[in-house]
Design a protein around this motif. Sequence first.
Motif, PDB file in Angstrom:
ATOM      1  N   ALA A   1       7.070 -28.050  -3.949  1.00 17.04           N
ATOM      2  CA  ALA A   1       6.033 -29.046  -4.184  1.00 17.04           C
ATOM      3  C   ALA A   1       5.907 -29.987  -2.978  1.00 17.04           C
ATOM      4  CB  ALA A   1       6.361 -29.870  -5.428  1.00 17.04           C
ATOM      5  N   GLU A   2       4.702 -30.487  -2.753  1.00 13.30           N
ATOM      6  CA  GLU A   2       4.495 -31.459  -1.679  1.00 13.30           C
ATOM      7  C   GLU A   2       5.390 -32.677  -1.881  1.00 13.30           C
ATOM      8  OE1 GLU A   2       0.446 -32.457  -0.554  1.00 13.30           O
ATOM      9  OE2 GLU A   2      -0.222 -30.511  -1.321  1.00 13.30           O
ATOM     10  N   ALA A   3       5.607 -33.064  -3.129  1.00  7.73           N
ATOM     11  CA  ALA A   3       6.467 -34.211  -3.424  1.00  7.73           C
ATOM     12  C   ALA A   3       7.897 -33.968  -2.933  1.00  7.73           C
ATOM     13  CB  ALA A   3       6.467 -34.501  -4.920  1.00  7.73           C
ATOM     14  N   THR A   4       8.346 -32.726  -2.974  1.00  2.53           N
ATOM     15  CA  THR A   4       9.680 -32.384  -2.491  1.00  2.53           C
ATOM     16  C   THR A   4       9.760 -32.600  -0.988  1.00  2.53           C
ATOM     17  OG1 THR A   4       9.968 -30.758  -4.261  1.00  2.53           O
ATOM     18  CG2 THR A   4      11.397 -30.533  -2.331  1.00  2.53           C
ATOM     19  N   VAL A   5       8.761 -32.131  -0.259  1.00  2.00           N
ATOM     20  CA  VAL A   5       8.737 -32.316   1.197  1.00  2.00           C
ATOM     21  C   VAL A   5       8.695 -33.806   1.520  1.00  2.00           C
ATOM     22  CG1 VAL A   5       7.469 -31.864   3.336  1.00  2.00           C
ATOM     23  CG2 VAL A   5       7.633 -30.074   1.580  1.00  2.00           C
ATOM     24  N   ARG A   6       7.867 -34.553   0.805  1.00  2.79           N
ATOM     25  CA  ARG A   6       7.780 -36.004   1.043  1.00  2.79           C
ATOM     26  C   ARG A   6       9.118 -36.693   0.759  1.00  2.79           C
ATOM     27  NH1 ARG A   6       2.562 -37.137   2.037  1.00  2.79           N
ATOM     28  NH2 ARG A   6       1.024 -35.689   1.172  1.00  2.79           N
ATOM     29  N   GLN A   7       9.852 -36.242  -0.237  1.00  2.00           N
ATOM     30  CA  GLN A   7      11.164 -36.808  -0.558  1.00  2.00           C
ATOM     31  C   GLN A   7      12.161 -36.512   0.560  1.00  2.00           C
ATOM     32  OE1 GLN A   7      12.072 -38.957  -2.900  1.00  2.00           O
ATOM     33  NE2 GLN A   7      14.102 -38.983  -1.982  1.00  2.00           N
TER      34      GLN A   7
ATOM     35  N   ILE B   1      11.437 -36.161   3.655  1.00  2.00           N
ATOM     36  CA  ILE B   1      11.052 -37.056   4.755  1.00  2.00           C
ATOM     37  C   ILE B   1      11.543 -38.472   4.464  1.00  2.00           C
ATOM     38  CG2 ILE B   1       9.103 -38.136   5.947  1.00  2.00           C
ATOM     39  CD1 ILE B   1       7.591 -35.418   5.475  1.00  2.00           C
ATOM     40  N   LYS B   2      11.271 -38.955   3.253  1.00  2.00           N
ATOM     41  CA  LYS B   2      11.645 -40.324   2.867  1.00  2.00           C
ATOM     42  C   LYS B   2      13.153 -40.542   2.955  1.00  2.00           C
ATOM     43  CE  LYS B   2      11.206 -43.618  -0.924  1.00  2.00           C
ATOM     44  NZ  LYS B   2      10.749 -43.813  -2.306  1.00  2.00           N
ATOM     45  N   SER B   3      13.931 -39.530   2.564  1.00  2.00           N
ATOM     46  CA  SER B   3      15.393 -39.663   2.560  1.00  2.00           C
ATOM     47  C   SER B   3      15.991 -39.503   3.957  1.00  2.00           C
ATOM     48  CB  SER B   3      16.011 -38.628   1.624  1.00  2.00           C
ATOM     49  OG  SER B   3      15.870 -37.320   2.166  1.00  2.00           O
ATOM     50  N   GLY B   4      15.177 -39.028   4.907  1.00  2.00           N
ATOM     51  CA  GLY B   4      15.667 -38.831   6.262  1.00  2.00           C
ATOM     52  C   GLY B   4      16.245 -37.448   6.512  1.00  2.00           C
ATOM     53  N   GLU B   5      16.224 -36.592   5.499  1.00  2.00           N
ATOM     54  CA  GLU B   5      16.741 -35.226   5.674  1.00  2.00           C
ATOM     55  C   GLU B   5      15.860 -34.407   6.605  1.00  2.00           C
ATOM     56  OE1 GLU B   5      18.371 -33.078   2.134  1.00  2.00           O
ATOM     57  OE2 GLU B   5      17.335 -34.716   1.092  1.00  2.00           O
ATOM     58  N   LEU B   6      14.554 -34.639   6.540  1.00  2.00           N
ATOM     59  CA  LEU B   6      13.590 -33.898   7.345  1.00  2.00           C
ATOM     60  C   LEU B   6      12.873 -34.880   8.258  1.00  2.00           C
ATOM     61  CD1 LEU B   6      12.023 -31.313   8.041  1.00  2.00           C
ATOM     62  CD2 LEU B   6      10.526 -31.793   6.095  1.00  2.00           C
TER      63      LEU B   6
ATOM     64  N   ILE C   1       5.285 -32.262  10.687  1.00  2.00           N
ATOM     65  CA  ILE C   1       6.645 -31.781  10.907  1.00  2.00           C
ATOM     66  C   ILE C   1       6.596 -30.714  11.993  1.00  2.00           C
ATOM     67  CG2 ILE C   1       8.654 -30.669   9.863  1.00  2.00           C
ATOM     68  CD1 ILE C   1       6.090 -32.174   7.569  1.00  2.00           C
ATOM     69  N   SER C   2       7.407 -30.879  13.025  1.00  7.16           N
ATOM     70  CA  SER C   2       7.420 -29.908  14.123  1.00  7.16           C
ATOM     71  C   SER C   2       8.265 -28.697  13.742  1.00  7.16           C
ATOM     72  CB  SER C   2       7.978 -30.545  15.395  1.00  7.16           C
ATOM     73  OG  SER C   2       9.383 -30.712  15.283  1.00  7.16           O
ATOM     74  N   ASP C   3       7.994 -27.584  14.407  1.00 12.79           N
ATOM     75  CA  ASP C   3       8.782 -26.372  14.185  1.00 12.79           C
ATOM     76  C   ASP C   3      10.256 -26.620  14.497  1.00 12.79           C
ATOM     77  OD1 ASP C   3       6.600 -24.852  13.390  1.00 12.79           O
ATOM     78  OD2 ASP C   3       6.240 -24.031  15.387  1.00 12.79           O
TER      79      ASP C   3
ATOM     80  N   GLU D   1      13.259 -26.174  11.824  1.00 12.04           N
ATOM     81  CA  GLU D   1      14.375 -25.263  12.082  1.00 12.04           C
ATOM     82  C   GLU D   1      15.710 -25.987  11.919  1.00 12.04           C
ATOM     83  OE1 GLU D   1      16.145 -22.487  15.683  1.00 12.04           O
ATOM     84  OE2 GLU D   1      14.061 -23.138  15.767  1.00 12.04           O
ATOM     85  N   ARG D   2      15.805 -27.210  12.445  1.00 12.39           N
ATOM     86  CA  ARG D   2      17.020 -28.008  12.317  1.00 12.39           C
ATOM     87  C   ARG D   2      17.317 -28.274  10.835  1.00 12.39           C
ATOM     88  NH1 ARG D   2      15.635 -32.415  15.149  1.00 12.39           N
ATOM     89  NH2 ARG D   2      16.194 -31.379  17.067  1.00 12.39           N
ATOM     90  N   PHE D   3      16.300 -28.647  10.074  1.00 12.96           N
ATOM     91  CA  PHE D   3      16.458 -28.921   8.644  1.00 12.96           C
ATOM     92  C   PHE D   3      16.969 -27.679   7.915  1.00 12.96           C
ATOM     93  CE2 PHE D   3      14.561 -28.619   4.391  1.00 12.96           C
ATOM     94  CZ  PHE D   3      15.076 -29.750   3.789  1.00 12.96           C
ATOM     95  N   LEU D   4      16.363 -26.536   8.193  1.00 17.86           N
ATOM     96  CA  LEU D   4      16.759 -25.300   7.512  1.00 17.86           C
ATOM     97  C   LEU D   4      18.181 -24.897   7.873  1.00 17.86           C
ATOM     98  CD1 LEU D   4      13.443 -23.253   7.783  1.00 17.86           C
ATOM     99  CD2 LEU D   4      14.353 -24.439   5.770  1.00 17.86           C
ATOM    100  N   CYS D   5      18.571 -25.065   9.131  1.00 18.66           N
ATOM    101  CA  CYS D   5      19.943 -24.733   9.542  1.00 18.66           C
ATOM    102  C   CYS D   5      20.958 -25.635   8.852  1.00 18.66           C
ATOM    103  CB  CYS D   5      20.091 -24.847  11.059  1.00 18.66           C
ATOM    104  SG  CYS D   5      19.304 -23.507  11.952  1.00 18.66           S
ATOM    105  N   GLU D   6      20.617 -26.899   8.686  1.00 22.67           N
ATOM    106  CA  GLU D   6      21.527 -27.832   8.024  1.00 22.67           C
ATOM    107  C   GLU D   6      21.682 -27.534   6.538  1.00 22.67           C
ATOM    108  OE1 GLU D   6      19.910 -31.680   8.903  1.00 22.67           O
ATOM    109  OE2 GLU D   6      20.612 -31.636  10.979  1.00 22.67           O
TER     110      GLU D   6
END
Length: 73
Positions: free
Chosen positions: A19-25, A27-32, A43-45, A49-54
Amino acid sequence: MPHDRYQTVQELAERLEVAEATVRQWIKSGELRAIYIGKGWRISDTDLERFLCEHETMPREKGGAAARARSEK
């Protein structure tokens, strides 16, 4: 970084099938990491990639499953 492709929250949500709300969360939490351009977040590629690796459960092995299957034969 200048060669990165930037995606909107909607595009990323569709790509990850969340959900878009998940992506926004994320971002808000600083994870992405994201930047606010114009009327929305981008959001840059590289940051994706960094987010997915983490968040992966274990590092991907070189060669992948197909290469392992071939070597086992």
